[in-house]
Write an enzyme that holds these catalytic residues in place. Structure first.
Site, mmCIF file in Angstrom:
data_model
loop_
_atom_site.group_PDB
_atom_site.id
_atom_site.type_symbol
_atom_site.label_atom_id
_atom_site.label_comp_id
_atom_site.label_asym_id
_atom_site.label_seq_id
_atom_site.Cartn_x
_atom_site.Cartn_y
_atom_site.Cartn_z
ATOM 1 N N SER A 140 0.844 -1.189 0.000
ATOM 2 C CA SER A 140 0.000 0.000 0.000
ATOM 3 C C SER A 140 0.875 1.233 0.000
ATOM 4 C CB SER A 140 -0.930 0.010 1.216
ATOM 5 O OG SER A 140 -0.172 0.012 2.414
ATOM 6 N N GLY A 141 0.292 2.363 -0.410
ATOM 7 C CA GLY A 141 1.023 3.613 -0.459
ATOM 8 C C GLY A 141 0.108 4.773 -0.143
ATOM 9 N N VAL A 155 -2.014 -2.081 -3.767
ATOM 10 C CA VAL A 155 -1.633 -2.875 -4.910
ATOM 11 C C VAL A 155 -1.858 -4.340 -4.563
ATOM 12 C CG1 VAL A 155 0.217 -3.535 -6.495
ATOM 13 C CG2 VAL A 155 0.085 -1.187 -5.649
ATOM 14 N N LYS A 177 -3.725 -1.939 -9.253
ATOM 15 C CA LYS A 177 -3.567 -0.816 -8.344
ATOM 16 C C LYS A 177 -4.927 -0.125 -8.181
ATOM 17 C CE LYS A 177 -1.110 3.520 -7.626
ATOM 18 N NZ LYS A 177 -0.066 4.411 -8.103
ATOM 19 N N ASP A 214 12.774 10.624 -13.604
ATOM 20 C CA ASP A 214 13.139 10.060 -12.297
ATOM 21 C C ASP A 214 13.687 8.645 -12.483
ATOM 22 O OD1 ASP A 214 13.530 9.893 -9.588
ATOM 23 O OD2 ASP A 214 11.445 9.380 -9.110
#
Length: 798
Positions: free
Chosen positions: A59-60, A65, A80, A172
């Site tokens: 998780s975020g 996910v 997701k 990135d």
């Protein structure tokens, strides 16, 4: 994708199967882990059409996910779900998903399979990459092999070039955002900071992977940012650390305060630092790859590659040159082979002229060496026979026999010897310390001891040596059970090292056998020898020198009991004290081979079969060490057993002295001619006669008897071998000098041709390198930065 997508590509290492089971009492850490596991979701937030959602992955900030499986294809997928709508910049998330969908045709970009943007909650389905991230791989392995690193780098460049071709800048690129698929191919992931090529919005990357000009809120996205980040990836894979990342710079960034201040400090530090390539210490990195890396990491974006296609082109040119190297080598090797073939004919001419002379000289020297070995063996045999006579003469002296009889008849000495003799084994006899002390202090025994000391002085003093050429190291007397009860030594021996009062029935000088018995042999199974005997070589317990003993039985009542052995008289001789082997500081012995020198030496070698066969018992180096107050008694040097057999058969072999490996033995290094002869003794008259029938004791049954095929007077073998070695370089010295003179001129010409060839090859290579010179400074070797690679800090702006 956002940070919570980074869990995609790693296996669920933190979530354990939650099956009920009986456990022991848990500690606080275990209980905390159990509470965290109990809080993990067990049901997916929603159903996904065509996908069976199987387990929670991570998780975020934006949601969860889950790992699932496509019901139609059976392919593993990652789903997701965006659960947290509040505070979420949906335009950024939408842009990320849009970019991923746009790039799904490239195999080096994570594939988006389905989007449910209008579902509740919104989700999208992407391929499941379970090989972990490049960051995980580097944390496990540190630096990667060169070919593996270049292969990954090239594929990442291809993926980024595809993104740029679609107008998407990643912005990135770092190891954590590169996923490794099962086929070991990389997948670009986490396009949360990505920008379109026409976008003017700044994007913050990750420190030490971010180009210096990117670390500015007023910067405009550029493809050169991704070029720099890709170069930083390659540097990390080759060195194990990100470029310019060290503890001092980290400390400066930590103290910079605000985010703009940290960015400014980062730009200044990177711009002022030496090129990162200069600190790359790997020797397997070729110049072409260093130039590519240096141009990727150039601080000035104008000097950097402007796009990924240029990097790919240079990588292809590098690979093409590497494939051309065999042709270049062949172009050099061809003339060299021709030169070598020409030199071979000259070499044959020179060697043919010298081989005949070498063979003749060697044959003559080998024959001379064989003759010297036979003469040395005969000389040593004569010396040993003299020692036999001396020992038997000393053992039959009237006064000596009277003192032995008095000592054995003394009640106190007799009692002590009997107590020691009743021990089960020689080893067990060591425990009879009280009896030994009584024996050592017995006054009658001390009289015998003084007598032996006086007799020994005759053979060790200069006056005695003028009459007796034999040097004796020690004299001692052993009773019928094997216990020494009187002894004399050439030097002072402390009480605890005095052998008197100790049982040596296992030694061959007592029992007359071929080899020493184990110290645990029962004493009642060992009988004293019946005739004069030369023992096997043994190391002295007091001096550590190799020596032999000549022993003879003592019959105190020859008329009453002619075959009864009452005691054994023993004389020991250091092998280095034989006149044949005796060294003198001023004049060397000339009795066996004329004027001896360091070119020809005689050595004594152990002949017995078994682990000691071939052991060097006496060598000039041992004499040298003894004169200097050192000893090699703690080390064993042996001639290979097969080589011993070859030398005894008269084979002409190149011999290498094992003593060359000893401290101070470099003088004896190199090849020698060697000849070996066994040392024999005349046939024992008492064993040659078969008229007397004497019963055999327990150990006498094991004692070697006369060979039935041997006639009286034929010689008996001993356990000693004489080896005479002649330095081969002295034999072949004249031929070698002639050979060197002939080769010197030829080698000079060859060296000149080789030098010209090398210079031409270097010039061609330098010319090829200059064609693709990227203007990088020459690199220098530096120590590898010993800092632990850690995930960088990502700075993002909306």
């Amino acid at each position: 994708m956002p940070p919570d997508d980074r869990a995609n590509g790693t296996r669920d290492r933190n979530i354990e199967d939650q099956q009920p089971e009986l456990t022991e009492a848990q500690g606080m850490q275990d209980q905390a882990a159990a509470r965290r596991r109990s809080m993990l979701p067990t049901m997916p937030p929603a159903e996904v059409p065509g996908v069976r959602v199987e387990r929670f992955l991570g998780s975020g900030a934006f949601g969860q996910v889950w790992v699932g499986r496509n019901l139609n294809t059976g392919r593993g997928v990652a789903v997701k779900f965006y659960l947290h709508r509040g505070g979420v910049n949906w335009s950024l998330l939408s842009r990320e998903v849009k970019n991923l969908v746009q790039l799904s045709g490239d195999r080096y970009v994570v594939q988006v399979l389905e989007v449910g943007w209008d579902a509740d909650p919104p989700y999208y389905v992407m391929e499941l990459v379970e090989g972990g991230s490049l960051e995980d791989l580097l944390l496990r392995r540190g630096r990667l092999p060169l070919n593996e690193a270049v292969s990954l780098f090239q594929k990442i460049c291809v993926g980024l070039n595809h993104c740029h071709g679609k107008g998407v800048l990643h912005c990135d690129v770092k190891p954590a955002n590169i996923l490794i698929a099962d086929d070991n191919d990389p997948r670009l992931a986490d396009f949360g900071q990505s920008r379109m090529s026409h976008d003017q919005t700044p994007a913050m990357g990750t420190l030490f992977y971010m180009a210096p000009e990117q670390a500015d809120f007023n910067s405009t996205p550029n493809s050169a940012w991704d070029v720099y980040a890709a170069g930083a990836l390659l540097y990390r894979m080759l060195s194990g650390n990100a470029p310019h990342r060290d503890q001092s710079l980290l400390s400066q960034l930590d103290t910079a305060g605000s985010l703009p201040g940290r960015l400014a400090r980062y730009r200044e530090a990177i711009s002022a630092a030496p090129p990162a390539v200069d600190s790359l210490s790997r020797r397997d990195v070729d110049r072409a790859l260093k130039r590519i890396l240096q141009k990727c990491l150039h601080v000035d974006p104008q000097q950097r590659y402007s796009n990924m296609q240029q990097v790919i082109d240079d990588l292809k040119r590098r690979e093409a040159k590497r494939q051309q190297r065999p042709l270049m080598v062949l172009g050099i090797a061809g003339p060299l082979l021709l030169l070598i073939a020409t030199c071979a004919y000259a070499y044959r001419g020179i060697t043919g002229a010298t081989e005949t002379a070498t063979t003749a000289l060697r044959r003559e020297a080998f024959g001379s060496n064989q003759l010297a070995a036979r003469f040395a063996a005969q000389t040593l045999e004569t010396e040993i026979e003299h020692y036999f006579h001396v020992t038997e003469s000393e053992a039959t002296r009237k006064k000596f026999k009277e003192l032995v009889n008095d000592t054995l008849a003394d009640p106190d000495a007799k009692s002590a010897l009997a107590a020691i003799g009743r021990s089960a084994t020689p080893l067990a006899a060591l425990d009879k310390t009280n009896e030994r002390d009584r024996l050592l202090d017995n006054p009658i025994r001390l009289i015998l001891n003084d007598y032996l000391q006086e007799r020994l002085r005759i053979y060790t003093s200069e006056a005695g040596q003028s009459v007796h050429r034999q040097l004796i190291d020690s004299l001692f007397v052993v009773d019928s059970s094997g216990t020494i009860f009187a002894s004399a030594f050439g030097g002072a021996v402390s009480r605890d090292r005095n052998s008197a009062g100790r049982n040596f029935a296992y030694r061959t000088y007592f029992n007359g056998l071929l080899d020493d018995l184990p110290k645990t042999v029962p004493l009642d199974e060992v009988d004293p020898l019946p005739t004069t005997h030369l023992s096997s070589a043994f190391q002295s317990t007091s001096t550590g020198l190799w020596k032999v003993a000549i022993s003879t039985p003592i019959h105190l009542q020859p008329d009453v009991a002619p075959h009864q052995v009452d005691a054994v008289f023993v004389a020991t001789i250091n092998l280095g004290d034989f006149e044949l082997l005796r060294e003198n500081d001023s004049v060397r012995s000339e009795t066996w081979i004329g004027q001896r020198s360091g070119s020809q030496v005689a050595v004594l070698v152990e002949a017995r079969q078994g682990p000691l066969r071939g052991t060097v018992l006496q060598h000039p180096l041992m004499d040298q060490q003894r004169r200097e107050g050192r000893t090699l008694s703690n080390s064993r040097f042996q001639v290979d057993s097969e080589l011993v057999d070859q030398l005894l058969e008269g084979g002409d072999v190149d011999y290498r002295d094992p003593m060359a490996q000893a401290p101070g033995g470099k003088t004896y290094a190199g090849e020698w001619l060697a000849a070996m002869q066994p040392v024999t003794l005349p046939e024992d008259p008492s064993q040659a006669s078969s008229d007397v029938d004497v019963p055999l004791g327990p150990s006498e049954a094991l004692r070697p008897g006369p060979d039935p095929a041997t006639s009286p007077g034929q010689k008996r073998p001993t356990d000693l071998l004489v080896l005479v070695q002649y330095r081969l370089s002295d034999v072949l010295g004249p031929v070698g000098e002639l050979r060197k003179a002939l080769f010197r001129e030829g080698l000079t010409a060859i060296a000149a041709i080789l030098l010209v060839t090398v210079v031409l090859w270097w010039a061609v290579r330098r010319s090829n390198d200059d064609d693709d010179d990227l203007g990088a400074n020459s690199t220098r070797d530096a120590a590898h930065r010993d800092s632990t690679a850690e995930p960088g800090e990502t700075m993002t702006v909306a």
